[in-house]
Design a protein around this motif. Structure first.
Motif, PDB file in Angstrom:
ATOM      1  N   LEU A  71      40.396  23.533  39.948  1.00 65.89           N
ATOM      2  CA  LEU A  71      41.485  24.448  40.297  1.00 65.89           C
ATOM      3  C   LEU A  71      41.112  25.890  39.952  1.00 65.89           C
ATOM      4  O   LEU A  71      41.408  26.812  40.718  1.00 65.89           O
ATOM      5  CB  LEU A  71      42.776  24.040  39.597  1.00 65.89           C
ATOM      6  CG  LEU A  71      43.451  22.797  40.168  1.00 65.89           C
ATOM      7  CD1 LEU A  71      44.627  22.366  39.296  1.00 65.89           C
ATOM      8  CD2 LEU A  71      43.907  23.036  41.600  1.00 65.89           C
ATOM      9  N   ARG A  72      40.474  26.096  38.807  1.00 62.26           N
ATOM     10  CA  ARG A  72      40.022  27.445  38.441  1.00 62.26           C
ATOM     11  C   ARG A  72      38.983  27.946  39.450  1.00 62.26           C
ATOM     12  O   ARG A  72      39.022  29.112  39.866  1.00 62.26           O
ATOM     13  CB  ARG A  72      39.439  27.463  37.027  1.00 62.26           C
ATOM     14  CG  ARG A  72      40.488  27.554  35.935  1.00 62.26           C
ATOM     15  CD  ARG A  72      39.870  27.841  34.583  1.00 62.26           C
ATOM     16  NE  ARG A  72      38.881  26.854  34.178  1.00 62.26           N
ATOM     17  CZ  ARG A  72      39.154  25.683  33.611  1.00 62.26           C
ATOM     18  NH1 ARG A  72      40.398  25.344  33.367  1.00 62.26           N
ATOM     19  NH2 ARG A  72      38.185  24.845  33.274  1.00 62.26           N
ATOM     20  N   ASP A  73      38.064  27.068  39.849  1.00 63.21           N
ATOM     21  CA  ASP A  73      37.070  27.448  40.853  1.00 63.21           C
ATOM     22  C   ASP A  73      37.748  27.819  42.171  1.00 63.21           C
ATOM     23  O   ASP A  73      37.340  28.775  42.843  1.00 63.21           O
ATOM     24  CB  ASP A  73      36.065  26.313  41.090  1.00 63.21           C
ATOM     25  CG  ASP A  73      35.111  26.110  39.929  1.00 63.21           C
ATOM     26  OD1 ASP A  73      35.034  26.996  39.040  1.00 63.21           O
ATOM     27  OD2 ASP A  73      34.447  25.052  39.899  1.00 63.21           O
ATOM     28  N   ALA A  74      38.777  27.071  42.541  1.00 64.87           N
ATOM     29  CA  ALA A  74      39.518  27.365  43.774  1.00 64.87           C
ATOM     30  C   ALA A  74      40.193  28.737  43.666  1.00 64.87           C
ATOM     31  O   ALA A  74      40.171  29.527  44.622  1.00 64.87           O
ATOM     32  CB  ALA A  74      40.546  26.277  44.050  1.00 64.87           C
ATOM     33  N   GLU A  75      40.773  29.025  42.505  1.00 64.95           N
ATOM     34  CA  GLU A  75      41.407  30.335  42.302  1.00 64.95           C
ATOM     35  C   GLU A  75      40.370  31.452  42.402  1.00 64.95           C
ATOM     36  O   GLU A  75      40.626  32.496  43.010  1.00 64.95           O
ATOM     37  CB  GLU A  75      42.113  30.382  40.951  1.00 64.95           C
ATOM     38  CG  GLU A  75      43.366  29.539  40.912  1.00 64.95           C
ATOM     39  CD  GLU A  75      43.971  29.402  39.522  1.00 64.95           C
ATOM     40  OE1 GLU A  75      43.255  29.618  38.512  1.00 64.95           O
ATOM     41  OE2 GLU A  75      45.163  29.078  39.445  1.00 64.95           O
ATOM     42  N   ASN A  76      39.195  31.233  41.825  1.00 69.27           N
ATOM     43  CA  ASN A  76      38.126  32.240  41.898  1.00 69.27           C
ATOM     44  C   ASN A  76      37.643  32.435  43.331  1.00 69.27           C
ATOM     45  O   ASN A  76      37.385  33.564  43.758  1.00 69.27           O
ATOM     46  CB  ASN A  76      36.967  31.866  40.979  1.00 69.27           C
ATOM     47  CG  ASN A  76      37.335  32.006  39.521  1.00 69.27           C
ATOM     48  OD1 ASN A  76      38.193  32.798  39.149  1.00 69.27           O
ATOM     49  ND2 ASN A  76      36.689  31.214  38.676  1.00 69.27           N
ATOM     50  N   THR A  77      37.514  31.355  44.075  1.00 71.38           N
ATOM     51  CA  THR A  77      37.112  31.455  45.479  1.00 71.38           C
ATOM     52  C   THR A  77      38.145  32.245  46.260  1.00 71.38           C
ATOM     53  O   THR A  77      37.792  33.118  47.064  1.00 71.38           O
ATOM     54  CB  THR A  77      36.931  30.046  46.093  1.00 71.38           C
ATOM     55  OG1 THR A  77      35.905  29.362  45.375  1.00 71.38           O
ATOM     56  CG2 THR A  77      36.577  30.120  47.568  1.00 71.38           C
ATOM     57  N   LEU A  78      39.411  31.967  46.004  1.00 64.33           N
ATOM     58  CA  LEU A  78      40.484  32.697  46.681  1.00 64.33           C
ATOM     59  C   LEU A  78      40.384  34.193  46.364  1.00 64.33           C
ATOM     60  O   LEU A  78      40.476  35.030  47.267  1.00 64.33           O
ATOM     61  CB  LEU A  78      41.848  32.144  46.266  1.00 64.33           C
ATOM     62  CG  LEU A  78      43.057  32.812  46.903  1.00 64.33           C
ATOM     63  CD1 LEU A  78      43.115  32.494  48.389  1.00 64.33           C
ATOM     64  CD2 LEU A  78      44.325  32.368  46.221  1.00 64.33           C
ATOM     65  N   LEU A  79      40.165  34.519  45.099  1.00 65.48           N
ATOM     66  CA  LEU A  79      40.033  35.926  44.710  1.00 65.48           C
ATOM     67  C   LEU A  79      38.836  36.580  45.397  1.00 65.48           C
ATOM     68  O   LEU A  79      38.916  37.737  45.836  1.00 65.48           O
ATOM     69  CB  LEU A  79      39.905  36.056  43.193  1.00 65.48           C
ATOM     70  CG  LEU A  79      41.164  35.741  42.394  1.00 65.48           C
ATOM     71  CD1 LEU A  79      40.860  35.743  40.898  1.00 65.48           C
ATOM     72  CD2 LEU A  79      42.281  36.713  42.726  1.00 65.48           C
ATOM     73  N   ASP A  80      37.719  35.847  45.504  1.00 69.79           N
ATOM     74  CA  ASP A  80      36.539  36.372  46.192  1.00 69.79           C
ATOM     75  C   ASP A  80      36.855  36.662  47.661  1.00 69.79           C
ATOM     76  O   ASP A  80      36.465  37.714  48.196  1.00 69.79           O
ATOM     77  CB  ASP A  80      35.372  35.382  46.108  1.00 69.79           C
ATOM     78  CG  ASP A  80      34.788  35.264  44.712  1.00 69.79           C
ATOM     79  OD1 ASP A  80      35.056  36.145  43.860  1.00 69.79           O
ATOM     80  OD2 ASP A  80      34.060  34.271  44.473  1.00 69.79           O
ATOM     81  N   LEU A  81      37.545  35.741  48.302  1.00 69.79           N
ATOM     82  CA  LEU A  81      37.873  35.919  49.719  1.00 69.79           C
ATOM     83  C   LEU A  81      38.819  37.099  49.923  1.00 69.79           C
ATOM     84  O   LEU A  81      38.646  37.892  50.857  1.00 69.79           O
ATOM     85  CB  LEU A  81      38.473  34.635  50.287  1.00 69.79           C
ATOM     86  CG  LEU A  81      37.505  33.454  50.408  1.00 69.79           C
ATOM     87  CD1 LEU A  81      38.261  32.171  50.747  1.00 69.79           C
ATOM     88  CD2 LEU A  81      36.417  33.728  51.429  1.00 69.79           C
ATOM     89  N   VAL A  82      39.788  37.217  49.046  1.00 74.25           N
ATOM     90  CA  VAL A  82      40.711  38.361  49.125  1.00 74.25           C
ATOM     91  C   VAL A  82      39.939  39.657  48.873  1.00 74.25           C
ATOM     92  O   VAL A  82      40.187  40.681  49.519  1.00 74.25           O
ATOM     93  CB  VAL A  82      41.875  38.182  48.125  1.00 74.25           C
ATOM     94  CG1 VAL A  82      42.683  39.463  47.986  1.00 74.25           C
ATOM     95  CG2 VAL A  82      42.778  37.029  48.564  1.00 74.25           C
ATOM     96  N   GLY A  83      38.978  39.583  47.959  1.00 76.00           N
ATOM     97  CA  GLY A  83      38.179  40.761  47.634  1.00 76.00           C
ATOM     98  C   GLY A  83      37.363  41.311  48.793  1.00 76.00           C
ATOM     99  O   GLY A  83      37.042  42.503  48.822  1.00 76.00           O
ATOM    100  N   VAL A  84      37.012  40.474  49.745  1.00 76.05           N
ATOM    101  CA  VAL A  84      36.239  40.946  50.908  1.00 76.05           C
ATOM    102  C   VAL A  84      37.131  41.223  52.112  1.00 76.05           C
ATOM    103  O   VAL A  84      36.627  41.486  53.206  1.00 76.05           O
ATOM    104  CB  VAL A  84      35.094  39.973  51.289  1.00 76.05           C
ATOM    105  CG1 VAL A  84      34.085  39.885  50.180  1.00 76.05           C
ATOM    106  CG2 VAL A  84      35.620  38.626  51.716  1.00 76.05           C
TER     107      VAL A  84
END
Length: 153
Positions: A71-84
């Motif tokens: 779940l933490r990895d999923a949250e980080n992936t989401l943040l990365d996608l939002v970041g781009v």
């Protein structure tokens, strides 16, 4: 548009034919999803789309199938996608709902284990009380019996 390499162009992303329907549905339901994406390199864009599709697959799993780390990895992936530049408020809400369900499920599981432990303890107390009652009944029968002549003399 078919690209000859097993991919199809969907809103500027090259996706495998097997993923076309999923990607089209994303853009139909959430047209703003990639409207602000910054990377122009096709390989980078494809990699981000693959990350998005993987993230959606993770969010589709049942809460008990996921670890806290996933779940933490999923949250980080989401943040990365939002970041781009991806607009993923809709997906963020789903991920938050999944995290809440996971926490509730874990709390419910702990409560169920505690209730089960209490039931086992109460069953043991009940068994002990039943044995004590049986002893009392036996003693009551013994105490209420008539004495014979031989018992008295």
């Amino acid at each position: 548009m078919w690209n000859g390499d097993g991919t199809v162009d969907v809103n500027g992303f090259r996706v495998f034919y097997s993923e076309v329907d999923y990607v089209r549905r994303i853009f139909e339901r959430h047209p703003e999803t990639a409207s602000n994406i910054r990377p122009k390199n096709q390989l980078v864009k494809n990699a981000y789309m693959n990350n998005l599709l993987d993230l959606i697959d993770i969010i589709c799993l049942a809460p008990q199938e996921l670890t806290e780390e996933e779940l933490r990895d999923a949250e980080n992936t989401l943040l990365d996608l939002v970041g781009v530049g991806f607009e993923l408020d809709w997906l963020k809400r789903k991920l938050e709902e999944l995290c809440v369900k996971k926490k509730k499920m874990e709390a419910r599981g702990a409560r169920m284990r505690e209730l089960d432990r209490m039931i086992v303890e109460q069953r043991q107390v009940l068994l002990e009380l039943e044995a004590e009652l049986k002893n009392e009944e036996n003693e009551a029968v013994s105490d209420s019996a008539r004495l014979g002549f031989e018992d008295v003399v």
